[in-house]
Motif scaffolding. Sequence first.
Motif, PDB file in Angstrom:
ATOM      1  N   CYS A  73      30.792 -17.473  37.630  1.00  0.00           N
ATOM      2  CA  CYS A  73      29.376 -17.125  37.802  1.00  0.00           C
ATOM      3  C   CYS A  73      28.887 -16.113  36.778  1.00  0.00           C
ATOM      4  O   CYS A  73      27.699 -15.768  36.761  1.00  0.00           O
ATOM      5  CB  CYS A  73      29.130 -16.593  39.207  1.00  0.00           C
ATOM      6  SG  CYS A  73      29.983 -15.032  39.548  1.00  0.00           S
ATOM      7  N   VAL A  74      29.774 -15.608  35.922  1.00  0.00           N
ATOM      8  CA  VAL A  74      29.393 -14.515  35.018  1.00  0.00           C
ATOM      9  C   VAL A  74      28.586 -15.061  33.842  1.00  0.00           C
ATOM     10  O   VAL A  74      28.997 -16.029  33.200  1.00  0.00           O
ATOM     11  CB  VAL A  74      30.651 -13.783  34.516  1.00  0.00           C
ATOM     12  CG1 VAL A  74      30.289 -12.763  33.447  1.00  0.00           C
ATOM     13  CG2 VAL A  74      31.368 -13.116  35.677  1.00  0.00           C
ATOM     14  N   PRO A  75      27.432 -14.457  33.528  1.00  0.00           N
ATOM     15  CA  PRO A  75      26.653 -14.900  32.359  1.00  0.00           C
ATOM     16  C   PRO A  75      27.408 -14.610  31.064  1.00  0.00           C
ATOM     17  O   PRO A  75      28.455 -13.955  31.063  1.00  0.00           O
ATOM     18  CB  PRO A  75      25.378 -14.068  32.451  1.00  0.00           C
ATOM     19  CG  PRO A  75      25.367 -13.467  33.814  1.00  0.00           C
ATOM     20  CD  PRO A  75      26.790 -13.354  34.243  1.00  0.00           C
ATOM     21  N   GLU A  76      26.833 -15.060  29.970  1.00  0.00           N
ATOM     22  CA  GLU A  76      27.467 -14.864  28.676  1.00  0.00           C
ATOM     23  C   GLU A  76      26.650 -13.907  27.812  1.00  0.00           C
ATOM     24  O   GLU A  76      25.442 -13.765  27.979  1.00  0.00           O
ATOM     25  CB  GLU A  76      27.626 -16.208  27.953  1.00  0.00           C
ATOM     26  CG  GLU A  76      28.554 -17.187  28.682  1.00  0.00           C
ATOM     27  CD  GLU A  76      28.688 -18.508  27.933  1.00  0.00           C
ATOM     28  OE1 GLU A  76      27.958 -18.694  26.937  1.00  0.00           O
ATOM     29  OE2 GLU A  76      29.522 -19.336  28.353  1.00  0.00           O
ATOM     30  N   GLY A  77      27.351 -13.260  26.899  1.00  0.00           N
ATOM     31  CA  GLY A  77      26.704 -12.456  25.867  1.00  0.00           C
ATOM     32  C   GLY A  77      25.794 -11.387  26.420  1.00  0.00           C
ATOM     33  O   GLY A  77      26.110 -10.663  27.370  1.00  0.00           O
ATOM     34  N   ALA A  78      24.594 -11.283  25.807  1.00  0.00           N
ATOM     35  CA  ALA A  78      23.656 -10.225  26.152  1.00  0.00           C
ATOM     36  C   ALA A  78      22.980 -10.432  27.492  1.00  0.00           C
ATOM     37  O   ALA A  78      22.222  -9.568  27.929  1.00  0.00           O
ATOM     38  CB  ALA A  78      22.592 -10.110  25.056  1.00  0.00           C
ATOM     39  N   ARG A  79      23.240 -11.582  28.153  1.00  0.00           N
ATOM     40  CA  ARG A  79      22.663 -11.771  29.484  1.00  0.00           C
ATOM     41  C   ARG A  79      23.496 -11.105  30.571  1.00  0.00           C
ATOM     42  O   ARG A  79      23.058 -11.009  31.714  1.00  0.00           O
ATOM     43  CB  ARG A  79      22.490 -13.261  29.783  1.00  0.00           C
ATOM     44  CG  ARG A  79      21.532 -13.944  28.820  1.00  0.00           C
ATOM     45  CD  ARG A  79      20.929 -15.205  29.402  1.00  0.00           C
ATOM     46  NE  ARG A  79      20.061 -15.865  28.439  1.00  0.00           N
ATOM     47  CZ  ARG A  79      18.779 -15.542  28.232  1.00  0.00           C
ATOM     48  NH1 ARG A  79      18.243 -14.561  28.909  1.00  0.00           N
ATOM     49  NH2 ARG A  79      18.062 -16.195  27.336  1.00  0.00           N
ATOM     50  N   ARG A  80      24.694 -10.668  30.249  1.00  0.00           N
ATOM     51  CA  ARG A  80      25.489  -9.934  31.230  1.00  0.00           C
ATOM     52  C   ARG A  80      24.794  -8.614  31.565  1.00  0.00           C
ATOM     53  O   ARG A  80      24.209  -7.975  30.701  1.00  0.00           O
ATOM     54  CB  ARG A  80      26.894  -9.677  30.688  1.00  0.00           C
ATOM     55  CG  ARG A  80      27.730 -10.924  30.488  1.00  0.00           C
ATOM     56  CD  ARG A  80      28.989 -10.611  29.696  1.00  0.00           C
ATOM     57  NE  ARG A  80      28.681 -10.157  28.340  1.00  0.00           N
ATOM     58  CZ  ARG A  80      29.568  -9.664  27.493  1.00  0.00           C
ATOM     59  NH1 ARG A  80      30.839  -9.544  27.860  1.00  0.00           N
ATOM     60  NH2 ARG A  80      29.202  -9.272  26.294  1.00  0.00           N
ATOM     61  N   LEU A  81      24.873  -8.214  32.828  1.00  0.00           N
ATOM     62  CA  LEU A  81      24.179  -7.005  33.252  1.00  0.00           C
ATOM     63  C   LEU A  81      24.674  -5.767  32.517  1.00  0.00           C
ATOM     64  O   LEU A  81      23.924  -4.809  32.346  1.00  0.00           O
ATOM     65  CB  LEU A  81      24.329  -6.810  34.764  1.00  0.00           C
ATOM     66  CG  LEU A  81      23.492  -7.764  35.631  1.00  0.00           C
ATOM     67  CD1 LEU A  81      23.873  -7.623  37.098  1.00  0.00           C
ATOM     68  CD2 LEU A  81      22.001  -7.485  35.434  1.00  0.00           C
ATOM     69  N   GLY A  82      25.913  -5.773  32.083  1.00  0.00           N
ATOM     70  CA  GLY A  82      26.417  -4.633  31.329  1.00  0.00           C
ATOM     71  C   GLY A  82      26.061  -4.654  29.862  1.00  0.00           C
ATOM     72  O   GLY A  82      26.322  -3.689  29.148  1.00  0.00           O
ATOM     73  N   ALA A  83      25.467  -5.746  29.396  1.00  0.00           N
ATOM     74  CA  ALA A  83      25.192  -5.893  27.967  1.00  0.00           C
ATOM     75  C   ALA A  83      23.718  -6.076  27.649  1.00  0.00           C
ATOM     76  O   ALA A  83      23.355  -6.186  26.476  1.00  0.00           O
ATOM     77  CB  ALA A  83      25.976  -7.097  27.407  1.00  0.00           C
ATOM     78  N   VAL A  84      22.851  -6.102  28.665  1.00  0.00           N
ATOM     79  CA  VAL A  84      21.429  -6.346  28.410  1.00  0.00           C
ATOM     80  C   VAL A  84      20.892  -5.248  27.493  1.00  0.00           C
ATOM     81  O   VAL A  84      21.085  -4.054  27.733  1.00  0.00           O
ATOM     82  CB  VAL A  84      20.645  -6.421  29.741  1.00  0.00           C
ATOM     83  CG1 VAL A  84      20.791  -5.147  30.550  1.00  0.00           C
ATOM     84  CG2 VAL A  84      19.181  -6.730  29.499  1.00  0.00           C
ATOM     85  N   PRO A  85      20.260  -5.610  26.380  1.00  0.00           N
ATOM     86  CA  PRO A  85      19.877  -4.597  25.376  1.00  0.00           C
ATOM     87  C   PRO A  85      18.976  -3.502  25.910  1.00  0.00           C
ATOM     88  O   PRO A  85      19.094  -2.348  25.490  1.00  0.00           O
ATOM     89  CB  PRO A  85      19.171  -5.436  24.302  1.00  0.00           C
ATOM     90  CG  PRO A  85      19.762  -6.799  24.436  1.00  0.00           C
ATOM     91  CD  PRO A  85      19.998  -6.980  25.911  1.00  0.00           C
ATOM     92  N   CYS A  86      18.066  -3.827  26.832  1.00  0.00           N
ATOM     93  CA  CYS A  86      17.118  -2.793  27.258  1.00  0.00           C
ATOM     94  C   CYS A  86      17.795  -1.686  28.051  1.00  0.00           C
ATOM     95  O   CYS A  86      17.213  -0.606  28.231  1.00  0.00           O
ATOM     96  CB  CYS A  86      15.971  -3.407  28.052  1.00  0.00           C
ATOM     97  SG  CYS A  86      16.453  -4.169  29.592  1.00  0.00           S
ATOM     98  N   ALA A  87      19.027  -1.900  28.528  1.00  0.00           N
ATOM     99  CA  ALA A  87      19.758  -0.826  29.198  1.00  0.00           C
ATOM    100  C   ALA A  87      20.322   0.174  28.201  1.00  0.00           C
ATOM    101  O   ALA A  87      20.829   1.227  28.599  1.00  0.00           O
ATOM    102  CB  ALA A  87      20.883  -1.397  30.055  1.00  0.00           C
ATOM    103  N   ASN A  88      20.244  -0.147  26.929  1.00  0.00           N
ATOM    104  CA  ASN A  88      20.585   0.776  25.843  1.00  0.00           C
ATOM    105  C   ASN A  88      19.338   0.835  24.964  1.00  0.00           C
ATOM    106  O   ASN A  88      19.306   0.366  23.837  1.00  0.00           O
ATOM    107  CB  ASN A  88      21.799   0.265  25.068  1.00  0.00           C
ATOM    108  CG  ASN A  88      22.344   1.266  24.076  1.00  0.00           C
ATOM    109  OD1 ASN A  88      21.816   2.358  23.913  1.00  0.00           O
ATOM    110  ND2 ASN A  88      23.414   0.882  23.396  1.00  0.00           N
ATOM    111  N   GLY A  89      18.265   1.430  25.556  1.00  0.00           N
ATOM    112  CA  GLY A  89      16.922   1.257  25.026  1.00  0.00           C
ATOM    113  C   GLY A  89      16.730   1.651  23.589  1.00  0.00           C
ATOM    114  O   GLY A  89      15.826   1.131  22.915  1.00  0.00           O
TER     115      GLY A  89
END
Length: 789
Positions: free
Chosen positions: A350-366
């Motif tokens: 169920c884990v997304p790939e790449g930048a869609r992972r919740l730990g990798a979403v770019p806006c969380a490292n604004g």
Amino acid sequence: MTALTAHSISELDAHWRAANYLAVGQIYLMDNPLLTEPLRPEHIKPRLLGHWGTSPGLNLVHTHLNRVIRERSLEALCVWGPGHGGPAVLANSWLEGTYSETYPDVTRDAHGMARLFRQFSFPGGVPSHVAPETPGSIHEGGELGYSLAHAYGAAFDHPGLLVACVIGDGEAETGPLAASWHANKFLDPVHDGAVLPVLHLNGYKIANPTVLSRIPEAELDALLRGYGHEPLYVTGSDPALVHRSLARAMDRALERIAAIQAEARAAGGDPGREYPRWPMIVLRTPKGWTGPASVDGDPVEGTWRSHQVPLAGVRENPAHLRQLEEWLRSYRPQELFDADGRPTARVLACVPEGARRLGAVPCANGGLLLRPLPLPALDAHAVPVDKPGRTLHEPTRILGHFLTQVMRDTAGRRDFRVVGPDETASNRLDDLYGATGKAWQGLTEATDRNLSRDGRVMEILSEHVCQGWLEGYLLTGRHGLFSTYEAFAHIVDSMVGQHVKWLKTARELPWRAPIASLNYLLTSHVWRQDNNGFSHQDPGFVDHVLNKSPQVVRAYLPPDANTLLAVADHALRSRDRVNVIVAGKQPCFDWLAIDEARAHVARGAGVWEWAGTDDGSRAPDVVLACAGDVPTMEVLAAAALLREHLPSLAVRVVNVVDIARLMPHEEHPHGMTDAEYDGLFTPDRPVIFAYHGYPWLVHRLAYRRGGHSQLHVRGYKESGTTTTPFDMVVRNDMDRYRLVMDVIDRVPGLADRAGDLRRNMAGRRVRHHDWIRAHGTDLPEVADWSWPF
């Protein structure tokens, strides 16, 4: 919406069990991560720290967000509100691979699992809560009450973003969270993203039941619908049933969100469209779910006893050690991890790939998304100053013209907002309405002014929500400014403290990109509360902020309009700072031309040669120092009196705009060296310092200076009421007459030859007292004063 197959449910459950296993392991284990041998006391941490109770619920939400992100190709962020949910979010970050990518030494295998476990709440490791060190996070786990405001701040001007927000039922009892439910009245479905609140009712706080978990469900439903939400309920303790129910609720919520946005965007922002009722999820599962049902005969699962560490003394208690092993093995780790400790394909399905992972979403490292603001040239907005102290302007109104141009220049990119508690016009920033309206999605009436569905001025009468909105906005890569009355900035003392801690830690992490600074404009300040009085007189926010990390905090007290422009330009360009700017909104003398203001701000403090009688040929007899607009006027008026009555006295006038300059260089990056300080204030001459706030702050900042025994500070000392502007400074002994008396008292030998002048100054104070009670206005010699030289 398609029904999940048994196979899909099995994959979700495998991921959830793996996350639960990793959460328990972080709290307890420092070795033997895969249980390849029976647990022994030496495998257990000597100090058991962490919070289990909320972790199963957070793991459940993370697992199901993974599914919908993967299936729908969503860009999503999650704000994890429950305090100390670190074990869950770290577990999921490790499972999805973002943790190992961020920290390569914590590999996604048995070796890395052991490091993940050992570092948790361990010296030299990571905190027990979600923190800047956690990939994908924008919210400190200790910030109870701020999650929903942060979530909305992240969603503003991010039209493609879904922001899920897990709200703990203990957190839901706080004032900031309660006010944040109103934020959906400000969310524009055309230009903003969506917020999906998940209210997690697990029944207990640390030691008590929670209010929202105990009220009748009909009452809870009425409350949430009254807030403008369509609540979807998921309740249970059977994992298979809860998985199906939560999957249905998430699918329904996302379909409803998509419909709201599609309808609004098709209408093109039609102001006549109906206000949307956004979905939310109410998740009711047991606290400490899947943990020990009871310990030593006391119930644990589903009670407050599961809040932190359900099994204590595991090293010393063989029964507890056996129970911990049974608990860990109940997740069947051999099905979840291969022989090398890597998550199986079933766990990661169920884990997304790449930048869609919740730990990798770019806006969380604004900072990765941040663009410099297109700031206009200061010369175009500066006021002309041919001679100092002859003209007056309202500094914040001049700043408002500057900010309006910033609003216009960011209209297409929509990455700048101004927030405040219903005070934008009061604080003289209403020129902004020529470029944008006030965000508002609720009902409007004919008498309303400047309301706009797509507005980027944000007003709500909750400083907590304003602060949370702006923090979320900045942390996800945008810019902004918070304008508020000075006295009520204290309402967010705790919030700014947490944000400073976040920035300090983030600055030490090489993978965290710098974000735009949090900028405060504190106005309607202590010295000009002509109609509000004592309740609105408190200049102590600067004291509070300067107690925090010197790498992060700055405080500026510009004395006039042009200096305010120069300070604002500097603050809006800065990164990873908290900038506090204190400036008046009432007419104020113009002292510096714009080029002089720029240079003064760059120095932070300097001698105003034109104001004194110190020609530089020898040390001055006295230094008159000032910081703040009203103190500056009183010091210059005192300097003029001294020039008139004691022309042979060598007076140096020093203005301080950056108050941290008073600190030693070793204690603050903006602090002066001893040589610099002595060059301004002298090492041995009397210094009479008029300061905007509480006088002891200046003493605290300068206590290590060689001339500290000669430093005498006047400022606000909690003497206030509804009175005239000049009476406020008289009441607090910071008026021009008192300052002249201070000079006479402290310059050696002056008392003997200036006794008449001292009596004259004391008499003027008495005359002032009588005059305002007879006329209700200040003395003409004060009200009509201007710089005479």
